[in-house]
Each structure stands twice: as C-alpha cells, then as structure tokens.
Scaffold this motif. Structure first.
Motif, PDB file in Angstrom:
ATOM      1  N   ASP A  48       0.748  -0.678  -0.067  1.00  0.00           N
ATOM      2  CA  ASP A  48      -0.201  -0.047  -0.217  1.00  0.00           C
ATOM      3  C   ASP A  48       0.550   1.056  -0.287  1.00  0.00           C
ATOM      4  OD1 ASP A  48      -2.478  -1.921   0.319  1.00  0.00           O
ATOM      5  OD2 ASP A  48      -2.261  -1.796   2.188  1.00  0.00           O
ATOM      6  N   THR A  49       2.396   1.690   0.467  1.00  0.00           N
ATOM      7  CA  THR A  49       3.215   2.693   1.277  1.00  0.00           C
ATOM      8  C   THR A  49       3.503   2.969  -0.708  1.00  0.00           C
ATOM      9  OG1 THR A  49       3.850   1.628   3.260  1.00  0.00           O
ATOM     10  CG2 THR A  49       5.187   3.086   1.770  1.00  0.00           C
ATOM     11  N   VAL A  50       3.888   1.630  -1.537  1.00  0.00           N
ATOM     12  CA  VAL A  50       4.555   1.823  -3.032  1.00  0.00           C
ATOM     13  C   VAL A  50       3.312   2.620  -3.788  1.00  0.00           C
ATOM     14  CG1 VAL A  50       4.172  -0.445  -3.987  1.00  0.00           C
ATOM     15  CG2 VAL A  50       6.178   1.544  -4.461  1.00  0.00           C
ATOM     16  N   ARG A  51       2.178   2.226  -3.569  1.00  0.00           N
ATOM     17  CA  ARG A  51       1.337   2.936  -4.921  1.00  0.00           C
ATOM     18  C   ARG A  51       0.725   4.298  -3.850  1.00  0.00           C
ATOM     19  NH1 ARG A  51      -2.999  -0.829  -3.632  1.00  0.00           N
ATOM     20  NH2 ARG A  51      -4.504   0.178  -4.656  1.00  0.00           N
ATOM     21  N   ARG A  52       0.285   3.944  -2.768  1.00  0.00           N
ATOM     22  CA  ARG A  52       0.783   5.724  -2.258  1.00  0.00           C
ATOM     23  C   ARG A  52       1.244   6.663  -2.632  1.00  0.00           C
ATOM     24  NH1 ARG A  52       2.267   8.033   1.719  1.00  0.00           N
ATOM     25  NH2 ARG A  52       2.865   6.139   3.159  1.00  0.00           N
ATOM     26  N   GLU A  53       2.215   6.280  -2.178  1.00  0.00           N
ATOM     27  CA  GLU A  53       4.036   6.869  -2.772  1.00  0.00           C
ATOM     28  C   GLU A  53       4.027   7.174  -3.945  1.00  0.00           C
ATOM     29  OE1 GLU A  53       5.960   8.652  -1.240  1.00  0.00           O
ATOM     30  OE2 GLU A  53       6.048   8.429   1.209  1.00  0.00           O
ATOM     31  N   VAL A  54       3.505   6.435  -4.686  1.00  0.00           N
ATOM     32  CA  VAL A  54       3.773   6.759  -6.347  1.00  0.00           C
ATOM     33  C   VAL A  54       3.460   7.713  -6.853  1.00  0.00           C
ATOM     34  CG1 VAL A  54       3.659   5.736  -8.472  1.00  0.00           C
ATOM     35  CG2 VAL A  54       5.362   4.457  -6.815  1.00  0.00           C
ATOM     36  N   GLU A  55       1.534   7.158  -6.249  1.00  0.00           N
ATOM     37  CA  GLU A  55       0.382   8.038  -6.785  1.00  0.00           C
ATOM     38  C   GLU A  55       0.685  10.037  -6.216  1.00  0.00           C
ATOM     39  OE1 GLU A  55      -4.543   9.197  -6.905  1.00  0.00           O
ATOM     40  OE2 GLU A  55      -3.127   7.273  -5.818  1.00  0.00           O
ATOM     41  N   GLU A  56       1.300   9.646  -4.979  1.00  0.00           N
ATOM     42  CA  GLU A  56       1.509  11.456  -4.470  1.00  0.00           C
ATOM     43  C   GLU A  56       2.860  12.295  -5.235  1.00  0.00           C
ATOM     44  OE1 GLU A  56       3.212  10.823   0.288  1.00  0.00           O
ATOM     45  OE2 GLU A  56       1.147  10.479   0.564  1.00  0.00           O
ATOM     46  N   GLU A  57       3.807  11.522  -5.766  1.00  0.00           N
ATOM     47  CA  GLU A  57       5.236  11.931  -5.888  1.00  0.00           C
ATOM     48  C   GLU A  57       4.814  12.150  -7.407  1.00  0.00           C
ATOM     49  OE1 GLU A  57       8.420   9.419  -5.007  1.00  0.00           O
ATOM     50  OE2 GLU A  57       8.273  10.322  -3.407  1.00  0.00           O
ATOM     51  N   THR A  58       4.303  11.431  -8.275  1.00  0.00           N
ATOM     52  CA  THR A  58       3.942  11.539  -9.910  1.00  0.00           C
ATOM     53  C   THR A  58       2.474  12.038 -10.406  1.00  0.00           C
ATOM     54  OG1 THR A  58       3.902   9.124 -10.619  1.00  0.00           O
ATOM     55  CG2 THR A  58       6.332   9.799 -10.006  1.00  0.00           C
ATOM     56  N   GLY A  59       1.342  11.364  -9.396  1.00  0.00           N
ATOM     57  CA  GLY A  59       0.257  11.873 -10.121  1.00  0.00           C
ATOM     58  C   GLY A  59      -0.206  10.234 -10.912  1.00  0.00           C
ATOM     59  N   TYR A  60       0.628   9.218 -10.967  1.00  0.00           N
ATOM     60  CA  TYR A  60       0.133   7.937 -11.423  1.00  0.00           C
ATOM     61  C   TYR A  60      -0.306   7.246 -10.799  1.00  0.00           C
ATOM     62  CZ  TYR A  60       2.262   9.698 -16.277  1.00  0.00           C
ATOM     63  OH  TYR A  60       2.455   9.403 -17.347  1.00  0.00           O
ATOM     64  N   ARG A  61      -1.758   6.270 -10.854  1.00  0.00           N
ATOM     65  CA  ARG A  61      -1.811   4.919 -10.203  1.00  0.00           C
ATOM     66  C   ARG A  61      -1.275   3.942 -10.436  1.00  0.00           C
ATOM     67  NH1 ARG A  61      -6.420   7.665 -11.174  1.00  0.00           N
ATOM     68  NH2 ARG A  61      -6.972   6.654 -12.974  1.00  0.00           N
ATOM     69  N   ILE A  62      -1.213   3.643 -10.035  1.00  0.00           N
ATOM     70  CA  ILE A  62       0.335   2.088 -10.471  1.00  0.00           C
ATOM     71  C   ILE A  62      -0.565   0.562  -9.950  1.00  0.00           C
ATOM     72  CG2 ILE A  62       2.655   3.278 -10.748  1.00  0.00           C
ATOM     73  CD1 ILE A  62       3.571   1.447  -8.493  1.00  0.00           C
ATOM     74  N   GLU A  63      -0.173  -0.702 -10.973  1.00  0.00           N
ATOM     75  CA  GLU A  63      -0.457  -1.884 -10.514  1.00  0.00           C
ATOM     76  C   GLU A  63       0.633  -2.342 -10.224  1.00  0.00           C
ATOM     77  OE1 GLU A  63      -1.655  -5.849 -12.873  1.00  0.00           O
ATOM     78  OE2 GLU A  63      -1.543  -4.264 -13.691  1.00  0.00           O
ATOM     79  N   VAL A  64       1.153  -3.682  -8.969  1.00  0.00           N
ATOM     80  CA  VAL A  64       2.189  -3.978  -8.034  1.00  0.00           C
ATOM     81  C   VAL A  64       2.197  -4.942  -9.233  1.00  0.00           C
ATOM     82  CG1 VAL A  64       3.798  -5.116  -6.739  1.00  0.00           C
ATOM     83  CG2 VAL A  64       2.350  -2.224  -5.822  1.00  0.00           C
ATOM     84  N   THR A  65       3.337  -5.258  -9.791  1.00  0.00           N
ATOM     85  CA  THR A  65       3.428  -6.552 -10.881  1.00  0.00           C
ATOM     86  C   THR A  65       4.548  -7.182 -10.234  1.00  0.00           C
ATOM     87  OG1 THR A  65       4.934  -5.524 -12.177  1.00  0.00           O
ATOM     88  CG2 THR A  65       2.968  -5.219 -12.992  1.00  0.00           C
ATOM     89  N   GLY A  66       5.114  -7.453  -9.563  1.00  0.00           N
ATOM     90  CA  GLY A  66       6.422  -7.554  -8.853  1.00  0.00           C
ATOM     91  C   GLY A  66       6.765  -7.218  -7.486  1.00  0.00           C
ATOM     92  N   LEU A  67       7.479  -7.868  -7.111  1.00  0.00           N
ATOM     93  CA  LEU A  67       8.414  -7.617  -5.768  1.00  0.00           C
ATOM     94  C   LEU A  67       9.995  -8.072  -6.566  1.00  0.00           C
ATOM     95  CD1 LEU A  67       9.448  -6.562  -3.092  1.00  0.00           C
ATOM     96  CD2 LEU A  67       8.731  -8.888  -2.031  1.00  0.00           C
ATOM     97  N   LEU A  68      10.376  -6.957  -6.590  1.00  0.00           N
ATOM     98  CA  LEU A  68      11.692  -7.036  -6.977  1.00  0.00           C
ATOM     99  C   LEU A  68      12.962  -7.809  -6.275  1.00  0.00           C
ATOM    100  CD1 LEU A  68      12.108  -4.566  -9.964  1.00  0.00           C
ATOM    101  CD2 LEU A  68      11.704  -6.558 -10.342  1.00  0.00           C
ATOM    102  N   GLY A  69      13.097  -6.961  -5.486  1.00  0.00           N
ATOM    103  CA  GLY A  69      14.037  -7.529  -4.303  1.00  0.00           C
ATOM    104  C   GLY A  69      14.008  -6.356  -2.863  1.00  0.00           C
ATOM    105  N   VAL A  70      14.336  -6.138  -1.484  1.00  0.00           N
ATOM    106  CA  VAL A  70      14.880  -6.038  -0.275  1.00  0.00           C
ATOM    107  C   VAL A  70      16.037  -5.510  -0.681  1.00  0.00           C
ATOM    108  CG1 VAL A  70      14.536  -6.021   1.918  1.00  0.00           C
ATOM    109  CG2 VAL A  70      12.811  -6.877   0.353  1.00  0.00           C
ATOM    110  N   ASP A  71      16.766  -3.400  -0.505  1.00  0.00           N
ATOM    111  CA  ASP A  71      17.466  -3.438  -0.388  1.00  0.00           C
ATOM    112  C   ASP A  71      17.641  -3.181   1.221  1.00  0.00           C
ATOM    113  OD1 ASP A  71      19.980  -2.200  -1.067  1.00  0.00           O
ATOM    114  OD2 ASP A  71      19.188  -0.899  -0.419  1.00  0.00           O
ATOM    115  N   SER A  72      18.971  -2.861   1.917  1.00  0.00           N
ATOM    116  CA  SER A  72      19.609  -3.103   3.577  1.00  0.00           C
ATOM    117  C   SER A  72      20.703  -1.983   3.301  1.00  0.00           C
ATOM    118  CB  SER A  72      19.559  -3.753   4.603  1.00  0.00           C
ATOM    119  OG  SER A  72      19.700  -3.590   5.629  1.00  0.00           O
ATOM    120  N   SER A  73      20.447  -0.792   4.092  1.00  0.00           N
ATOM    121  CA  SER A  73      21.889   0.333   3.666  1.00  0.00           C
ATOM    122  C   SER A  73      21.606   0.186   5.709  1.00  0.00           C
ATOM    123  CB  SER A  73      21.571   2.212   2.657  1.00  0.00           C
ATOM    124  OG  SER A  73      21.733   2.712   3.593  1.00  0.00           O
ATOM    125  N   HIS A  74      22.523   0.531   5.527  1.00  0.00           N
ATOM    126  CA  HIS A  74      23.211   0.917   7.811  1.00  0.00           C
ATOM    127  C   HIS A  74      24.835   1.656   7.332  1.00  0.00           C
ATOM    128  CE1 HIS A  74      24.870  -0.802  10.996  1.00  0.00           C
ATOM    129  NE2 HIS A  74      23.925   0.355  11.440  1.00  0.00           N
TER     130      HIS A  74
END
Length: 152
Positions: A48-74
C-alpha cells in the motif's frame, strides 16, 4: 548514539524504454533523481505504501506487478554538531505498471518534479544510489530478492 530504522517502498516503472523518476533535493539542496516511493506509515503494508507514494510523487496510479527485492542500507552519520545517528534503512523495491492518473509534480512534498527518462540516459543523471540498485534488481531479477554483491 541514537538509532533510527526506516522502512520504505519504491517502484520501478518502465515503459517504452523510459523509467519514471522523481526529483528531490539532497541535504545540501542539490536536486537529485530518486525512484518514486518513500517511507511506510505506522501500520501500513509496503504494498500500500508504494502505491500511495507513487501517486503522491508522480500523479500516476500503479498496479504492482512484482516484488523485485529488498535492499538494506546501514550507516552512521552526524547532522551538524548533534549526536551521531545509527541509521538503518530497509527498502522494498517493486515493479509497477501505470494504470491511470496523469503525470504531475508533487506540491509541498518531498519531491518537486516527476519525469520520464530514457533508460540509457540514467547514468548521466545526478541520482541517489538506490536508482542504480533498483534498476539492477529490475534487470537481474535476483531469485533471492537480493543482489549478489550486496553486503552481508
């Protein structure tokens, strides 16, 4: 030392050889390109976060078509003369397909411009490291959801 955990979700949206990016000011004010997305709100699912954030930042609604991965930064950093901050970011990287909306810039948010860029031109852009990480995930589609050379 203060500890901070940030969990966020981002979307790689590619069509017709172009990638959708948003522009955000770095700490020093320099504009840099970022993958659309951002921090999870308490109790929110990353999907839900990614769909909300993409719309907030770009105006586009998206369909999530896959999880590509998880990145961790420390990393540990200092803001001015204050105490050091031990910062850990966990970032979900999704693939998204535009399903509606119209390209627009975010108003009074973390970004100020949204635009499509030729994939071949990304290396010439001033961008954050996550753009390259997310593009590699999109190209390589690691089975484990983690790039082979990611730090353990």
């Amino acid at each position: 030392m203060r500890q901070k955990l940030r969990v966020a979700a981002y979307a790689i949206c590619v069509r017709d050889g172009q990638i959708l990016l948003a522009r955000s000011p770095a700490q020093d004010g320099t504009p840099e390109w970022v993958v659309p997305g951002g921090g999870m709100e308490h109790g929110e699912d990353p999907y839900d976060t990614v769909r909300r954030e993409v719309e907030e930042e770009t105006g586009y609604r998206i369909e999530v078509t896959g999880l590509l991965g998880v990145d961790s930064s420390h990393r540990v950093f200092r803001n001015g003369f204050g105490p050091a901050v031990d910062h850990h970011a966990v970032r979900f990287v999704y693939e998204g397909r535009i399903t509606g909306g119209e390209l627009r810039n975010e108003v009074n948010g973390s970004t100020d411009l949204a635009a499509w860029h030729e994939l071949d031109a990304v290396t010439g852009l001033v961008r954050i490291k996550l753009v390259d990480i997310a593009l590699r995930m999109w190209r390589e589609r690691p089975v484990t959801g983690r790039l082979a050379d990611a730090p353990a």
